[in-house]
Design a protein around this motif. Structure first.
Motif, PDB file in Angstrom:
ATOM      1  N   UNK A 134       0.416  -0.716  -0.201  1.00 15.64           N
ATOM      2  CA  UNK A 134       0.649  -0.114   0.152  1.00 15.64           C
ATOM      3  C   UNK A 134       0.496   1.295  -0.487  1.00 15.64           C
ATOM      4  N   UNK A 135       2.243   1.265   0.392  1.00 19.98           N
ATOM      5  CA  UNK A 135       3.000   2.129   0.413  1.00 19.98           C
ATOM      6  C   UNK A 135       2.605   3.025  -1.091  1.00 19.98           C
ATOM      7  N   UNK A 136       2.785   4.433  -1.108  1.00 26.92           N
ATOM      8  CA  UNK A 136       2.641   5.291  -2.275  1.00 26.92           C
ATOM      9  C   UNK A 136       3.491   5.167  -3.343  1.00 26.92           C
ATOM     10  N   UNK A 137       5.297   5.365  -2.935  1.00 24.16           N
ATOM     11  CA  UNK A 137       6.429   5.053  -3.661  1.00 24.16           C
ATOM     12  C   UNK A 137       6.812   3.378  -3.969  1.00 24.16           C
ATOM     13  N   UNK A 138       5.730   2.282  -3.222  1.00 20.46           N
ATOM     14  CA  UNK A 138       6.162   0.646  -3.571  1.00 20.46           C
ATOM     15  C   UNK A 138       4.807  -0.357  -4.797  1.00 20.46           C
ATOM     16  N   UNK A 143      10.155  -2.824  -5.996  1.00 24.17           N
ATOM     17  CA  UNK A 143       9.805  -3.479  -4.160  1.00 24.17           C
ATOM     18  C   UNK A 143       8.371  -3.567  -3.806  1.00 24.17           C
ATOM     19  N   UNK A 144       7.292  -3.888  -4.097  1.00 18.94           N
ATOM     20  CA  UNK A 144       6.598  -4.189  -4.236  1.00 18.94           C
ATOM     21  C   UNK A 144       6.022  -6.244  -4.085  1.00 18.94           C
ATOM     22  N   UNK A 273       6.449  -0.885 -12.928  1.00 19.06           N
ATOM     23  CA  UNK A 273       8.024  -0.800 -12.451  1.00 19.06           C
ATOM     24  C   UNK A 273       7.386   0.281 -11.420  1.00 19.06           C
ATOM     25  N   UNK A 274       7.105   1.441 -12.695  1.00 17.52           N
ATOM     26  CA  UNK A 274       7.592   2.406 -12.221  1.00 17.52           C
ATOM     27  C   UNK A 274       5.969   3.221 -11.148  1.00 17.52           C
ATOM     28  N   UNK A 275       6.438   3.808  -9.967  1.00 19.51           N
ATOM     29  CA  UNK A 275       5.705   4.718  -9.053  1.00 19.51           C
ATOM     30  C   UNK A 275       4.176   5.241  -9.853  1.00 19.51           C
ATOM     31  N   UNK A 307     -10.191  -2.587  -5.153  1.00 16.57           N
ATOM     32  CA  UNK A 307      -9.914  -1.295  -5.270  1.00 16.57           C
ATOM     33  C   UNK A 307      -9.974  -0.039  -5.032  1.00 16.57           C
ATOM     34  N   UNK A 308     -11.086   0.056  -3.946  1.00 20.16           N
ATOM     35  CA  UNK A 308     -11.778   0.734  -2.843  1.00 20.16           C
ATOM     36  C   UNK A 308     -10.826   0.285  -2.019  1.00 20.16           C
ATOM     37  N   UNK A 309     -10.520  -0.312  -1.711  1.00 15.89           N
ATOM     38  CA  UNK A 309      -9.491  -0.536  -0.042  1.00 15.89           C
ATOM     39  C   UNK A 309      -8.078   0.156  -0.519  1.00 15.89           C
ATOM     40  N   UNK A 310      -7.530  -0.131  -1.867  1.00 11.39           N
ATOM     41  CA  UNK A 310      -6.860   1.174  -1.800  1.00 11.39           C
ATOM     42  C   UNK A 310      -6.538   2.442  -1.774  1.00 11.39           C
TER      43      UNK A 310
END
Length: 360
Positions: A134-138, A143-144, A273-275, A307-310
């Motif tokens: 859930x990390x914005x940059x991952x 790194x996910x 692979x892009x943020x 999707x809503x959970x994200x």
């Protein structure tokens, strides 16, 4: 809750694939999601405990029936009930990763004691792993831990994704019954076990750090419990024969396959692979809201609203349906929110499979 699959790394799409245009955030959708759901973020113990306990009790009772019934038909029916009920009980591991500290006292311990250890999926395998997804940059990057561009891989990657899940009970017995005791004696093996074999992830490149503090203590007792259970499970053959073990493994395998199919359609898996922006993450994820009749079975405990959970990872599973209705009623027809909703599992599997057919 996903299954680690190192072979899938070889299925990645070719490097000359066309780059996708970045998707900007939709401010109206994000604002509405925050404003309309402020009252829905409290976990309700009166919902969590009965749901979890009833699912576990039904699952184990049905599992016992599958072992004890002489009638093949009754045994098969009991096995199917056990698979679905234990799958629902196991799915609460996802909630454990998002529940606020102190919100449900004793729930983590009870879940591990009743489900995590007996199914050899203790919560340490998912906690501090899933939140990275859930990390914005991952999200969607290398790194996910829970992302692979499955829609952009080779056609054989999808059946392999499911086959690996079917073998999960064997892998878990080896993980806890063999690697845990050996790694206690061999420090170099312990480092490898912690880094590579201690996460419910699908990204073969993911490596997790050694636990620290209170989490390390939770990890220790959960792993010890799963180790004892795995050894007892194998040892049960000498006391009860092969039938109970094989039925347990068949139920566990079926449960894991359903979850892997659910994982397969939780996202569109189109990022390379892009943020990504939050809106792009939402559009790469999937809701299967009502009236889809079976989604509550194959995507239980709120997972049909992935999707809503994200958008709203802090909203507990029992608040997601209400949040969805509020957003559907409020947002304009051209809002990206509406594009994240799909009719069912099979159209989504077909969409992803068709995409892989272009990667031969």
């Amino acid at each position: 809750m996903t299954v680690h699959d190192p072979v899938l790394a070889a299925a990645h799409r070719t490097p000359d694939a066309q780059a996708r245009k970045p998707i900007p955030d939709d401010a109206a959708m994000l604002r509405a999601a925050a404003e309309l759901t402020r009252t829905l973020s409290t976990a309700n113990p009166a919902i969590y405990w009965p749901d979890f306990l009833a699912s576990a009790l039904l699952g184990y009772a049905a599992l016992a029936g599958a072992v004890l019934f002489d009638s093949t038909a009754l045994a098969v029916i009991s096995g199917l009930v056990a698979m679905l009920a234990l799958y629902r009980a196991a799915s609460f591991i996802h909630e454990l990763t998002h529940i606020r500290e102190g919100a449900l006292p004793g729930f983590r311990f009870a879940w591990n004691l009743l489900v995590g250890i007996p199914l050899m999926i203790p919560s340490f395998m998912y906690e501090e792993v899933h939140t990275q997804h859930h990390a914005r940059t991952r999200y969607g990057t290398a790194n996910d831990p829970e992302y692979l561009p499955l829609a952009l891989m080779k056609p054989w990657s999808l059946p392999l994704f499911i086959i690996v899940a079917a073998l999960a009970p064997i892998g878990l017995i080896l993980r806890f019954g063999v690697l845990t005791p050996l790694s206690v004696l061999i420090p170099s093996l312990r480092q490898k076990v912690v880094a590579e074999f201690s996460a419910l992830s699908i990204n073969p490149a993911y490596r997790r750090r050694a636990p620290e503090g209170n989490f390390a203590r939770q990890w220790a007792w959960q792993e010890a419990g799963a180790c004892v259970f795995a050894l007892a499970l194998v040892g049960s053959v000498f006391a009860f024969g092969w039938k109970p073990l094989l039925i347990y493994m068949a139920v566990h395998s079926g449960m894991t396959v359903i979850n892997q199919l659910r994982t397969l359609v939780a996202h569109l898996w189109e990022n390379e692979g892009d943020a990504m922006t939050v809106t792009a993450q939402y559009l790469d994820s999937v809701n299967v809201p009502p009236p889809s009749p079976l989604a509550a079975i194959w995507a239980p405990v709120g997972l049909r609203y992935h999707a809503l959970h994200h958008l709203l990872p802090s909203v507990p599973y029992h608040g997601l349906s209400k949040a969805h209705r509020r957003l559907i009623a409020t947002l304009e027809a051209d809002s990206p929110y509406h594009r994240g909703n799909y009719k069912g599992m099979f159209p989504l599997v077909g969409k992803i499979a068709r995409s892989t057919m272009t990667r031969r």
